[in-house]
Design a protein around this motif. Structure first.
Motif, PDB file in Angstrom:
ATOM      1  N   ILE A  35       0.841  -1.203   0.000  1.00 16.58           N
ATOM      2  CA  ILE A  35       0.000   0.000   0.000  1.00 16.58           C
ATOM      3  C   ILE A  35       0.871   1.247   0.000  1.00 16.58           C
ATOM      4  N   GLY A  36       1.927   1.230   0.821  1.00 14.01           N
ATOM      5  CA  GLY A  36       2.820   2.377   0.867  1.00 14.01           C
ATOM      6  C   GLY A  36       3.482   2.656  -0.464  1.00 14.01           C
ATOM      7  N   GLN A  37       3.899   1.595  -1.166  1.00 13.62           N
ATOM      8  CA  GLN A  37       4.515   1.782  -2.483  1.00 13.62           C
ATOM      9  C   GLN A  37       3.537   2.452  -3.438  1.00 13.62           C
ATOM     10  N   ASP A  38       2.295   2.003  -3.426  1.00 16.05           N
ATOM     11  CA  ASP A  38       1.294   2.590  -4.333  1.00 16.05           C
ATOM     12  C   ASP A  38       0.980   4.032  -3.952  1.00 16.05           C
ATOM     13  N   VAL A  39       0.915   4.307  -2.644  1.00 19.16           N
ATOM     14  CA  VAL A  39       0.656   5.680  -2.203  1.00 19.16           C
ATOM     15  C   VAL A  39       1.781   6.597  -2.657  1.00 19.16           C
ATOM     16  N   ALA A  41       3.612   6.185  -5.158  1.00 21.43           N
ATOM     17  CA  ALA A  41       3.556   6.316  -6.614  1.00 21.43           C
ATOM     18  C   ALA A  41       2.400   7.202  -7.070  1.00 21.43           C
ATOM     19  N   GLY A  42       1.585   7.685  -6.106  1.00 21.22           N
ATOM     20  CA  GLY A  42       0.531   8.625  -6.468  1.00 21.22           C
ATOM     21  C   GLY A  42      -0.877   8.145  -6.216  1.00 21.22           C
ATOM     22  N   SER A  43      -1.059   6.901  -5.762  1.00 20.90           N
ATOM     23  CA  SER A  43      -2.407   6.392  -5.499  1.00 20.90           C
ATOM     24  C   SER A  43      -2.912   6.921  -4.162  1.00 20.90           C
ATOM     25  N   SER A  44      -4.236   7.029  -4.046  1.00 22.39           N
ATOM     26  CA  SER A  44      -4.819   7.347  -2.749  1.00 22.39           C
ATOM     27  C   SER A  44      -4.733   6.104  -1.867  1.00 22.39           C
ATOM     28  N   PRO A  45      -4.695   6.277  -0.525  1.00 21.15           N
ATOM     29  CA  PRO A  45      -4.669   5.093   0.349  1.00 21.15           C
ATOM     30  C   PRO A  45      -5.836   4.150   0.090  1.00 21.15           C
ATOM     31  N   GLU A  46      -7.028   4.705  -0.168  1.00 20.89           N
ATOM     32  CA  GLU A  46      -8.195   3.859  -0.470  1.00 20.89           C
ATOM     33  C   GLU A  46      -7.934   3.006  -1.699  1.00 20.89           C
ATOM     34  N   HIS A  47      -7.464   3.655  -2.775  1.00 19.62           N
ATOM     35  CA  HIS A  47      -7.200   2.930  -4.011  1.00 19.62           C
ATOM     36  C   HIS A  47      -6.058   1.941  -3.829  1.00 19.62           C
ATOM     37  N   ALA A  48      -5.031   2.334  -3.069  1.00 20.50           N
ATOM     38  CA  ALA A  48      -3.891   1.448  -2.853  1.00 20.50           C
ATOM     39  C   ALA A  48      -4.313   0.194  -2.091  1.00 20.50           C
ATOM     40  N   MET A  49      -5.162   0.363  -1.080  1.00 23.38           N
ATOM     41  CA  MET A  49      -5.626  -0.807  -0.334  1.00 23.38           C
ATOM     42  C   MET A  49      -6.465  -1.706  -1.229  1.00 23.38           C
ATOM     43  N   ARG A  50      -7.339  -1.101  -2.042  1.00 24.87           N
ATOM     44  CA  ARG A  50      -8.173  -1.883  -2.948  1.00 24.87           C
ATOM     45  C   ARG A  50      -7.293  -2.672  -3.935  1.00 24.87           C
ATOM     46  N   GLU A  51      -6.249  -2.013  -4.431  1.00 22.97           N
ATOM     47  CA  GLU A  51      -5.372  -2.673  -5.396  1.00 22.97           C
ATOM     48  C   GLU A  51      -4.646  -3.851  -4.767  1.00 22.97           C
ATOM     49  N   PHE A  52      -4.222  -3.722  -3.523  1.00 20.04           N
ATOM     50  CA  PHE A  52      -3.558  -4.852  -2.870  1.00 20.04           C
ATOM     51  C   PHE A  52      -4.535  -6.008  -2.670  1.00 20.04           C
ATOM     52  N   LEU A  53      -5.732  -5.696  -2.195  1.00 21.09           N
ATOM     53  CA  LEU A  53      -6.733  -6.746  -2.013  1.00 21.09           C
ATOM     54  C   LEU A  53      -7.089  -7.376  -3.354  1.00 21.09           C
ATOM     55  N   ARG A  54      -7.022  -6.577  -4.415  1.00 18.41           N
ATOM     56  CA  ARG A  54      -7.328  -7.106  -5.738  1.00 18.41           C
ATOM     57  C   ARG A  54      -6.218  -8.042  -6.228  1.00 18.41           C
ATOM     58  N   ARG A  55      -4.960  -7.622  -6.034  1.00 13.90           N
ATOM     59  CA  ARG A  55      -3.827  -8.424  -6.494  1.00 13.90           C
ATOM     60  C   ARG A  55      -3.561  -9.620  -5.604  1.00 13.90           C
ATOM     61  N   GLY A  56      -3.732  -9.432  -4.278  1.00 14.12           N
ATOM     62  CA  GLY A  56      -3.361 -10.456  -3.332  1.00 14.12           C
ATOM     63  C   GLY A  56      -1.883 -10.367  -2.991  1.00 14.12           C
ATOM     64  N   GLY A  57      -1.444 -11.238  -2.097  1.00 12.80           N
ATOM     65  CA  GLY A  57      -0.055 -11.233  -1.658  1.00 12.80           C
ATOM     66  C   GLY A  57       0.707 -12.436  -2.156  1.00 12.80           C
ATOM     67  N   ARG A  58       1.877 -12.637  -1.540  1.00  8.86           N
ATOM     68  CA  ARG A  58       2.726 -13.765  -1.966  1.00  8.86           C
ATOM     69  C   ARG A  58       1.999 -15.098  -1.821  1.00  8.86           C
ATOM     70  N   ASP A  59       1.318 -15.261  -0.693  1.00  2.40           N
ATOM     71  CA  ASP A  59       0.634 -16.532  -0.421  1.00  2.40           C
ATOM     72  C   ASP A  59      -0.869 -16.344  -0.287  1.00  2.40           C
ATOM     73  N   GLY A 529       2.097  11.282   0.011  1.00  2.00           N
ATOM     74  CA  GLY A 529       0.856  11.194  -0.766  1.00  2.00           C
ATOM     75  C   GLY A 529       0.806  12.124  -1.958  1.00  2.00           C
ATOM     76  N   LEU A 530       1.892  12.852  -2.230  1.00  2.00           N
ATOM     77  CA  LEU A 530       1.882  13.839  -3.313  1.00  2.00           C
ATOM     78  C   LEU A 530       1.779  13.167  -4.672  1.00  2.00           C
ATOM     79  N   ASP A 531       0.858  13.646  -5.484  1.00  2.00           N
ATOM     80  CA  ASP A 531       0.687  13.111  -6.835  1.00  2.00           C
ATOM     81  C   ASP A 531       1.452  13.989  -7.817  1.00  2.00           C
ATOM     82  N   ALA A 532       2.026  13.369  -8.838  1.00  2.00           N
ATOM     83  CA  ALA A 532       2.783  14.118  -9.838  1.00  2.00           C
ATOM     84  C   ALA A 532       1.836  14.976 -10.673  1.00  2.00           C
ATOM     85  N   ARG A 533       2.243  16.214 -10.943  1.00  2.00           N
ATOM     86  CA  ARG A 533       1.440  17.128 -11.755  1.00  2.00           C
ATOM     87  C   ARG A 533       2.290  17.640 -12.909  1.00  2.00           C
TER      88      ARG A 533
END
Length: 667
Positions: A35-39, A41-59, A529-533
């Motif tokens: 989640i921290g890596q995605d945040v 990279a510009g993602s919101s924490p909400e979106h980053a958490m959703r993306e991790f739950l979507r991808r899953g983890g190592r196991d 949390g800064l997004d690139a502009r």
């Protein structure tokens, strides 16, 4: 003795009274890091958490994998099945009955030839339509008892199929049913229709429902507790039956409608079922009564089995929507685990439950929180955890270098500095009892005068003589940093330095300054949390101005200036507060940046430039600025930026510029 010899047996069933107490803990560390890596990279924490739950983890299987299985299961149902099952079965029974009758006509030597010819002609001229053929043979005088039985099976089959459409399992339950069984069924349908009519008038009671279930409960193995539960189950099945009918061709519908009138040899059953369907439509209009689905496979489905498939398709569509999490306020708690287990098996439900527990843990553990705007944000606790993770990665990089330093240590034994830090494995410094007990009380108030101390509460005394440092980290936030893949390394660097200073060198004062077209002082949460502009301009002048302001606020501290950039200055701050931009760099812009750098030098700042990229103009500018300030230039790769900045900071703290530092200080 008999009781003593009796064998004891135990049955183990799934745990159903809440979360499984034996379930392994979820891995929050992996989730937080992702989640921290995605945040960063510009993602919101909400979106980053959703993306991790979507991808899953190592196991851990993610939502995307479950959604893929749902889609594959749906494709399998539509690819392998068709809706001709009942018609094909009727045709087979009809063909067997006719063939058996023809054989009997040929064998019956005592039969009048005229009667034989008439019977054969009637069989020869049967309509191609199975429904019309069955209707015509209703008045036929069968010579073969076996043929008559095959023909009667058609009516029995039709009755069981149309009932199985509304009441799952009745096709098998009514096989070889007696007249008494059929009479009981007709009585149940009449009572059910009467109960639904009472509901439509608003006159039904729980007592009526209980009486109905006491009398006819065997027809409803799901054991509904009230009329609403019964209605939900019946309407879901009836709507699936209607969707199956909608999916048939016009010819199929006409054939089956005509055949259904022959169910159990009369039209009385269809009359009761038609009344039932009308009541269910009226009482449950929200069900999908108008959908359809084309089935193209080779496996013919009967009416009951086909209705079951359409219920499965509806379940799969609902699961796909739940897994997509695309609707407002969606959470993984919305996922129907019973449907998932029914469609994909128990292992899929276990995977989904683990994802639900992971989402709950992320929300409940202080990792993420929902702000006043309704959006999730990383908590300070999460930022500290993420910072420690990033700092460990930087330390691993530095430990591979000659002369690297141990990140677990902040110094060998010496005079106490008055500062404390969180205990880490390998520390031998004495505890700071006051801060340790305070941490324990903040975490959990004393219970009956007893204070429980956990390892995370422990702080130890810094034992090295140290001079306070005033540190300004200036990071380039122009769009070129994001475009050239330096955005996340820049954020990781800032987070690592912030974590090191706040956990190991609390006496130092760190200020983070981001500079693009203009510059601003940023909290670590803002920077992470800064997004690139897309913004033209690299305003080093404004950034140095803010850094010097920071240095002047701490006159007794040693200034340390760290500048990370990948471009020459192209903008500066005018006297009226407006931003001036020009490319190539305007001489005035360069002059103002040099003036502020000279100001830093007069304040005694120890300066390091971190040049990213191979731009020759930037190289000439940075080299000249470093020479002027008596500083140094470091040219790290992006992935090595954090280690380079941390090393420069520590080197500044060890240098003679701090005064009184006569030995190498480990951290």
């Amino acid at each position: 003795m008999a009781r003593a010899n009796r064998r004891l047996t135990k049955r183990y069933t799934p745990y159903v009274d809440g979360p499984d107490p034996l379930a392994p803990p979820v891995d929050l560390a992996e989730a937080l890091d992702a989640i921290g890596q995605d945040v960063m990279a510009g993602s919101s924490p909400e979106h980053a958490m959703r993306e991790f739950l979507r991808r899953g983890g190592r196991d851990q299987v993610g939502m995307d994998e479950l959604a893929r299985r749902v889609a594959e299961r749906r494709r399998e149902l539509t690819r392998t099945n068709n809706l001709d099952g009942t018609l094909q079965e009727v045709k087979e029974l009809l063909d067997r009955a006719v063939l058996t009758e023809r054989k009997q006509l040929a064998r019956d030597v005592d039969m009048d030839e005229g009667d034989r010819a008439l019977a054969q002609m009637q069989l020869d001229n049967l309509p191609a339509s199975p429904a019309a053929a069955v209707s015509e043979l209703n008045g036929y005088e069968w010579r073969s008892g076996e043929a008559r039985e095959e023909f009667e099976k058609i009516k029995d089959l039709l009755g069981r199929e149309v009932l199985d459409q509304r009441f799952a399992g009745l096709k098998q339950a009514l096989e070889n049913a007696t007249d008494e069984d059929r009479a009981a069924l007709n009585e149940m349908l009449a009572d059910l229709n009467g109960l639904l009519e009472s509901r439509k008038r608003g006159e039904d009671t729980q007592e009526q429902f209980d009486d109905f279930m006491a009398k006819h409960g065997d027809y409803f193995p799901e054991r509904p507790q009230n009329l609403d539960e019964l209605l939900d189950a019946l309407a879901s099945r009836a709507a699936a039956a209607q969707r199956m009918r909608n999916s048939m061709t016009r010819e199929q519908r006409e054939e089956l409608d005509a055949l259904a009138q022959q169910a159990f040899g009369s039209s009385d059953l269809m009359s009761e079922l038609s009344q039932l369907d009308d009541s269910l439509r009226s009482l449950r209009p929200g069900e999908d009564w108008g959908g359809s689905q084309r089935l193209t496979g080779e496996n013919g489905l009967g009416l009951g089995d086909g209705t079951g498939v359409f219920q499965d398709l509806a379940d799969l569509d609902a699961l796909a929507e739940q897994l997509a999490q695309s609707y407002q306020g969606s959470r993984l708690d919305d996922l129907d685990l019973d449907k998932l287990a029914r469609q994909l098996g128990p292992d899929a439900a276990v995977d989904a439950r683990t994802l639900q527990r992971l989402e709950e843990a992320l929300r409940d553990s202080g990792t993420v929180r929902r702000g006043s705007d309704g959006q999730l944000a990383l908590t300070p606790k999460a930022m500290r955890q993420l910072g420690r993770s990033v700092l460990r990665a930087v330390a691993d990089t530095m430990s591979g270098r000659t002369g690297g330093h141990d990140v677990r240590r902040s110094g060998a034994a010496g005079e106490p500095s008055g500062s404390t830090r969180e205990w880490a494995f390998g520390d031998t410094e004495p505890w700071d009892v006051t801060r340790t007990i305070t941490n324990a009380l903040v975490r959990a108030p004393a219970d009956g005068g007893r204070v429980t101390i956990q390892i995370d509460d422990v702080e130890v005394q810094e034992t090295e003589a140290r001079t306070q440092a005033c540190v300004a980290l200036l990071v380039d936030t122009s769009f070129s940093m994001a475009m050239d893949g330096r955005w996340v390394p820049m954020k990781r660097t800032a987070l690592a330095l912030h974590t090191l200073v706040t956990s190991r060198f609390r006496g130092d004062d760190l200020q983070l300054i981001g500079f693009g077209r203009s510059a601003s002082v940023m909290q670590i949460e803002q920077l992470v949390g800064l997004d690139a502009r897309w913004e033209k301009g690299t305003n080093l002048h404004h950034a140095l101005l803010l850094a010097n302001r920071h240095f002047r606020k701490h006159p007794n501290a040693q200034p340390v200036l760290l500048v990370v950039t990948d471009g020459e200055p192209t903008s500066h701050l005018e006297s009226n507060g407006e931003v001036f931009f020009d490319y190539p760099p305007n001489p005035v812009t360069i002059a103002l940046a040099v003036r502020e750098l000279d100001g830093s030098a007069r304040l005694g700042a120890r300066t390091t430039f971190f040049r990213l990229g191979d731009d020759p103009g930037l190289a000439r500018f940075v080299d000249a600025m470093a020479r002027r300030a008596g500083g140094t230039v470091v040219t790290p790769e992006s992935d090595d930026l954090g280690a380079a900045v941390i090393d420069s900071y520590l080197s500044s703290r060890r240098s003679g510029a701090f005064g009184g530092w006569g030995r190498d200080d480990e951290w």
